[in-house]
Enzyme design. Structure first.
Site, PDB file in Angstrom:
ATOM      1  N   CYS A   1      -4.791 -42.623 -27.024  1.00  0.00           N
ATOM      2  CA  CYS A   1      -3.394 -42.422 -27.433  1.00  0.00           C
ATOM      3  C   CYS A   1      -3.178 -41.011 -27.970  1.00  0.00           C
ATOM      4  O   CYS A   1      -2.452 -40.809 -28.942  1.00  0.00           O
ATOM      5  CB  CYS A   1      -2.974 -43.465 -28.470  1.00  0.00           C
ATOM      6  SG  CYS A   1      -2.991 -45.151 -27.836  1.00  0.00           S
ATOM      7  N   ASN A   2      -3.824 -40.053 -27.346  1.00  0.00           N
ATOM      8  CA  ASN A   2      -3.691 -38.648 -27.757  1.00  0.00           C
ATOM      9  C   ASN A   2      -3.764 -37.774 -26.510  1.00  0.00           C
ATOM     10  O   ASN A   2      -4.742 -37.074 -26.270  1.00  0.00           O
ATOM     11  CB  ASN A   2      -4.798 -38.283 -28.747  1.00  0.00           C
ATOM     12  CG  ASN A   2      -4.529 -36.970 -29.461  1.00  0.00           C
ATOM     13  OD1 ASN A   2      -3.887 -36.076 -28.916  1.00  0.00           O
ATOM     14  ND2 ASN A   2      -5.027 -36.843 -30.680  1.00  0.00           N
TER      15      ASN A   2
END
Length: 866
Positions: free
Chosen positions: A421-422
Site C-alpha cells: 500500500c505504498n
C-alpha cells in the site's frame, strides 16, 4: 562473499554485529525464550516476520482483558447509569494513558478515537480549514511525501473536491530543500497549507527526520514555496509500532495511529491526536450521536459539544476495544519495560539480518538479494526494523515475490510481499514509471495480486519486519531459508545452472529424446470402462499404462528406463500424444479417484470437485492448512448413486451423490474469492471427518442449480465467446499435464549413487502431487504451454494458460508429508515461474448425448499463432 554454501552458512551466522542472543532480555529479567514460552506459545515452529503489517498480542493481555469483561459490567458511555459511568471513566483513563505514552498531556493534545489511522486521516482531510481556488486569499496547498501510505495519498481526493491543489513531493526534493535552508516567507499570510509525511516508511523502514515538523511549521523548510502557514500531519502508524514518540519535543499538528500496530489487539481501533492550538480551526460538516450539545430535527440548528473528542467521535465509540488498550499497555510495559527497549531490540535484529543478507553472494560473486533502503542501518534514528528486498538469481534477474512467498511458507516463514500500500516508494525503489504502472494495469495486474513479474520486471518486492517478541533465532531461520533455497540444491549439491538448457534454448523448448505411444484408441467410450464391484476402476495405485491400457503396454521396449515406463512414454513415433491417466477429485483437496473412462458434464469431469471440507466457520480447508486431507479417499459408484469415503483407521462411510434439493438448507461459502451456494451433507459425515482430522468440520456440496463462471478466459485471438462454468475448482474445468514435463522434473530431482540408491521422488509420487485431471504422454517437456487448442478423442478444448503452482505440490499425496524440494527445483528449472500443466475449457458439448473422456484417446494440439 563467495564459496561453498555450507561454509557460507557457518560464516553468515557469525555476523552478530554487537548482538548477544544469550544476554537478550527486555524487562524484569524476562529472557526472550521465557517470553516466547509464556506469552507466544502459538509461535512454536513458526517464524513470523510481518510485524509491520500487524504485530502479535501476548496471551496475558487477552487473558486479563477477558477477565476484566467477565468481572465488570460496561454499558454504553452515553447513558447516565452506573455501568455507563464506569465505561466513561475507564475510557477517559485510557485516553490519558495514550497521551502519556506519547509524552504529552490533555493540555497540549486531544485524542479522538477512530476505527484506525485511515479513518483518522480521512477525518483530517474533511475537517482541515482549506481555502479553495478562486478565493481572495489564493488557495491552500495539500502536499504529501511520495513515500506515504495509500491512505495519505487518498486524502487528495477530498482536497480536489474542495478545489484545493495537491502536490506530491519526493524524499529527494525534501532533502534538497533542507540543504538549501530558509526561504523567503510572508509572516502576515495565514493561508493554511497541510504537509503530510511518514515518521517511518512502511515500505523500506527509512525514518524521516522528526525535525521536519518544526522546520516546516516555522517556515524554515517548505515542501512548496508558497506564502502561508504550514501545518504538519505526521503519519506515525508504522513508526510507533516499535519506537517511542515524544510529542512534547516534536509537536506535529495531527498524528494518526492504529493500535494493533503496537499491541496486536484490538484491531479496528485507532486514534487521531490533535494539537489543541489547531483544534479551533477544524470544521465539521457532519454530526453523529453523542457529538451534539443540542440540535433540532426540523430546523438547521446544531450546537457541538465543547471538547474536541466529543465533537469528532461520531456515534458510540468501540468502548470495549478502548478498555482492551489498558491491558495492552499493562502487558507491553510489564514484558518489555517500554518502547525504548523495543526500539533497540528490534533494530539490532534488523541490522544483523541486513548485514548478513547483503553479504550473500553466489559462487560467481553476484548478490543473492537486492535491498531497497535509504539508510545503512546505522542507528534506530534513521532506520526501523524493516528490510525490503527482492531475491535475484545468479544472473541478476529478479525472482518473483510470489514465488519467494510460496517457498517461505514451506519453511513456515511468514513475510509480506507486493507494494505494501505504498505505490510511491515502490515506484521509486524499483524504478517503475507512471506509464509502466498503467501498462501493468492494462495487463491485468492490480494491487495485492500475485502478478509479480511483467516483461521480466518486478511489480513489487519482499518485506520482513521484526517485533518485540522476535528472536535472534527468527533472524537466523530466515537467513538459513535464503541460503537453502538460493545457494543449495534440494539434494545438497551445487545447483547446475545449465542443467535445463540445451544449446542456449530454454528448458520449455528442449526436445526430449523420448519415443511415444503407438496405439491410437486402446480404450474407447463405446467399449466402456473396467468395473470393479460396481465402481469405476480406481483400485490400481500405479500410473503406468500397463494397468490402465494393456493394448498399449504390449509395445513397451525392454530398453526403456523405469521412469519412462512409469511415465507412459513408449517407443515408436506413429502417434505422439495419448491420454495415459484420468483422475477426478470428488472432494476438493482430498485424494484422487482414478478411472479409465468417465462421463463429463457442463462443469468438467462429472462430480470433479463437487464437494469440499469446511471448518467450523464454514471456511474451505485445503491441504495447505490440513495436509491429512490427501489421506481421505473418495470412490464414486454411479450405478448405486453413492460416494464411499475411506481413510485409514476409519470405517467407510457413504454419501449420496444427489440430495432432495427441496429438503436442503442452502448456505453460502467461498472458493477462490467467489461466493458459491452449497448445502451441508449432514451430521454423520461431519462427525466422521471431524474425528479423522481432529477438528470440527463439515462436508458441503455445491448446489446443482448454482452456476459459477470461470475468471480465466481464452485470449482475444482465440476467444469463442463461451464462458466456462465451474464446480468447486479454483480456476478452470480441467487441468492437463504432460509426462515428458514430469520426467524432466524427475531427472532434476533424483540422483543415484554408484550403488543405484532408490530414487527420492518416484514418478508415481510426482504425478500425483500435481493433481491433474488428464495425464498425457508427449514428446517435449512443457510443449503444452505452446498450445491454443486441443482435441482429445471427439472432444475439443481451449487452452486457457498455465497453472501457477503453489505449495501443495510439496505434499506427498500418499503420506501427507511435506518436502519443499519439489517447489524449489521447479522454480529453478522453470526460470523463476512455478508453472506446471495447462488449464482447459470446453468449447462445445452436445448435451443431448453422453460424452466421455478415456485413457488411450488421441490428443491433437493446435499451436499458438505467432
Amino acid at each position: 562473499m563467495a564459496g561453498g554454501a555450507a561454509g557460507l552458512g557457518a560464516e553468515l551466522l557469525a555476523f552478530a554485529q554487537g548482538w548477544d542472543p544469550g544476554a537478550s532480555s527486555l524487562a524484569h529479567g524476562y529472557s526472550l525464550q521465557e517470553l516466547r514460552e509464556s506469552e507466544f506459545r502459538r509461535l512454536a515452529g513458526t517464524v513470523y516476520l510481518d510485524h509491520a503489517g500487524a504485530t502479535l498480542f501476548p496471551q496475558s493481555q487477552l487473558t486479563n482483558f477477558t477477565k476484566d469483561l467477565m468481572e465488570n459490567v460496561y454499558g454504553n458511555p452515553h447513558s447516565q447509569n452506573i455501568t455507563s459511568k464506569l465505561t466513561h471513566d475507564t475510557v477517559e483513563q485510557v485516553r490519558y494513558r495514550v497521551l502519556a505514552h506519547f509524552h504529552t498531556t490533555p493540555e497540549d493534545y486531544s485524542l479522538v478515537f477512530t476505527s484506525g489511522s485511515t479513518a483518522a486521516l480521512k477525518l483530517v482531510s474533511e475537517a482541515f480549514p482549506w481555502v479553495s481556488r478562486g478565493s481572495e486569499n489564493s488557495e491552500s496547498q495539500f502536499c504529501y511525501l511520495t513515500d506515504n501510505h495509500t491512505s495519505v495519498v487518498g486524502m487528495r481526493k477530498i482536497a480536489k473536491a474542495m478545489n484545493v491543489t495537491s502536490t506530491p513531493v519526493s524524499p529527494e526534493d525534501m532533502w534538497l530543500a533542507e540543504e538549501r535552508g530558509a526561504v523567503t516567507s510572508d509572516p502576515d499570510c495565514q493561508l493554511p497549507h497541510l504537509f503530510c509525511y511518514p515518521a517511518q516508511s512502511n515500505f523500506s523502514g527509512n525514518r524521516y527526520p522528526l525535525s521536519w515538523i518544526e522546520e516546516v511549521k516555522s517556515g524554515r523548510l517548505r515542501p512548496v514555496n508558497v506564502p502561508g502557514k504550514w501545518f504538519v500531519l505526521l503519519d506515525a502508524a508504522s513508526y510507533v509500532s516499535t519506537s517511542p514518540l515524544d510529542l512534547s519535543a516534536h509537536q506535529a499538528d495531527f498524528v494518526p495511529i492504529s493500535f494493533y500496530k503496537i499491541f496486536g489487539f484490538p484491531t479496528g481501533l485507532g486514534a487521531l491526536l490533535i494539537n489543541n492550538r489547531v483544534a479551533p480551526l477544524l470544521r465539521k460538516s457532519y454530526f453523529g450521536g453523542g457529538t451534539a450539545a443540542a440540535y433540532l430535527a426540523g430546523e438547521d440548528f446544531y450546537i457541538p459539544r465543547p471538547s474536541v473528542a466529543e465533537r469528532f467521535e461520531d456515534g458510540t465509540i468501540s468502548y470495549l476495544d478502548v478498555i482492551a488498550l489498558k491491558h495492552g499497555f499493562d502487558a507491553l510495559e510489564r514484558l518489555t519495560g517500554g518502547m525504548e527497549n523495543i526500539s533497540q531490540h528490534t533494530f539490532l535484529l534488523a541490522r544483523y539480518t541486513h548485514t548478513a543478507l547483503s553479504s550473500l553472494c553466489y559462487p560467481n560473486g553476484a548478490p543473492v538479494v537486492q535491498i531497497y533502503s535509504d539508510s545503512e542501518f546505522s542507528s534506530p534514528d534513521v532506520q526501523g526494523p524493516i528490510i525490503n528486498f527482492n531475491v535475484l538469481d545468479d544472473s541478476g534477474n529478479v525472482i518473483g515475490y510470489s514465488e519467494v512467498d510460496k517457498m517461505a511458507s514451506l519453511y513456515n516463514i511468514h513475510l509480506r510481499t507486493g507494494c505494501f500500500c505504498n505505490t510511491g516508494a515502490c515506484q521509486r525503489h524499483l524504478g517503475i514509471s507512471n506509464e509502466m504502472v498503467k501498462r501493468h494495469l492494462e495487463a491485468g495486474h492490480v494491487c495485492g495480486d500475485n502478478v509479480d513479474l511483467i516483461d521480466g520486471q518486478p511489480t513489487g518486492s519482499v518485506r520482513i519486519s521484526f517485533g518485540y517478541m522476535s528472536t535472534f533465532e527468527d533472524a537466523q531461520a530466515f537467513l538459513r531459508f535464503i541460503i537453502a533455497t538460493r545457494l543449495h540444491s534440494p539434494c545438497g549439491q551445487p545447483v547446475p545452472r545449465a542443467s535445463t538448457e540445451e544449446a542456449g534454448a530454454p528448458a520449455a523448448e528442449k526436445v526430449q529424446d523420448t519415443p511415444t505411444v503407438t496405439r491410437r484408441d486402446c480404450v474407447s467410450p463405446q467399449e466402456g470402462a473396467c468395473m470393479v464391484s460396481g465402481f469405476w476402476n480406481s483400485s490400481s495405485s500405479t500410473v503406468s499404462t500397463q494397468a490402465l491400457c494393456p493394448a498399449v503396454s504390449e509395445v513397451v521396449s525392454a530398453e526403456q528406463t523405469p521412469a519412462e515406463r512409469a511415465a507412459g512414454i513408449l517407443p515408436g513415433d506413429l502417434v505422439p500424444h495419448v491420454v495415459t491417466n484420468l483422475y477426478l477429485y470428488p472432494i476438493k483437496s482430498c485424494a484422487a479417484f482414478e478411472v479409465t473412462t468417465w462421463p463429463i458434464g457442463s462443469q468438467g469431469l462429472l462430480y470433479d470437485r463437487s464437494w469440499m471440507v469446511v471448518n467450523h466457520n464454514g471456511i474451505c480447508l485445503s491441504q495447505k492448512q490440513e495436509p491429512r486431507l490427501c489421506l481421505i479417499q473418495p470412490f464414486i459408484n454411479l450405478q448405486q448413486r453413492i460416494m464411499v469415503i475411506k481413510a485409514k483407521g476409519m470405517e467407510p462411510i457413504e454419501v449420496p451423490l444427489e440430495e432432495d434439493s427441496e429438503q436442503l438448507q442452502i448456505c453460502q461459502s467461498k472458493v477462490c474469492t467467489d461466493r458459491v451456494n452449497t448445502y451441508d451433507c449432514g451430521e454423520k459425515i461431519s462427525s466422521w471427518l471431524s474425528k479423522f482430522l481432529g477438528r470440527p468440520c463439515h462436508l458441503i456440496k455445491q448446489s446443482s442449480n448454482f452456476q459459477r463462471n470461470a475468471k480465466k478466459k481464452p485470449g482475444k485471438e482465440q476467444s469463442t465467446g463461451l464462458t466456462a462454468t465451474l464446480s468447486l475448482v479454483n480456476e478452470a474445468q480441467y487441468l492437463l499435464i504432460n509426462t515428458s514435463s514430469i520426467l524432466e522434473l524427475h531427472q532434476h530431482l533424483n540422483t543415484r549413487d554408484e550403488n543405484g540408491k532408490e530414487e527420492l521422488f518416484p514418478m508415481k509420487d510426482l504425478i500425483s502431487r500435481f493433481r491433474a485431471n488428464i495425464i498425457m504422454n508427449g514428446t517435449r517437456a512443457f510443449e503444452e504451454e505452446k498450445w491454443d487448442e486441443v482435441s482429445i478423442g471427439s472432444l475439443h478444448f481451449q487452452v486457457l494458460g498455465p497453472c501457477h503452482r503453489c505449495q501443495m505440490i510439496c505434499i506427498n499425496q500418499q503420506t501427507g508429508q511435506q518436502n519443499q524440494d519439489v517447489f524449489q527445483k521447479l522454480s529453478e528449472t522453470r526460470a523463476r515461474k512455478v508453472n506446471f500443466g495447462v488449464y482447459l475449457m470446453h468449447t462445445s458439448l452436445d448435451s443431448s448425448s453422453p460424452c466421455f473422456l478415456s485413457v488411450g484417446s488421441q490428443v491433437v494440439p493446435v499451436l499458438k499463432r505467432m
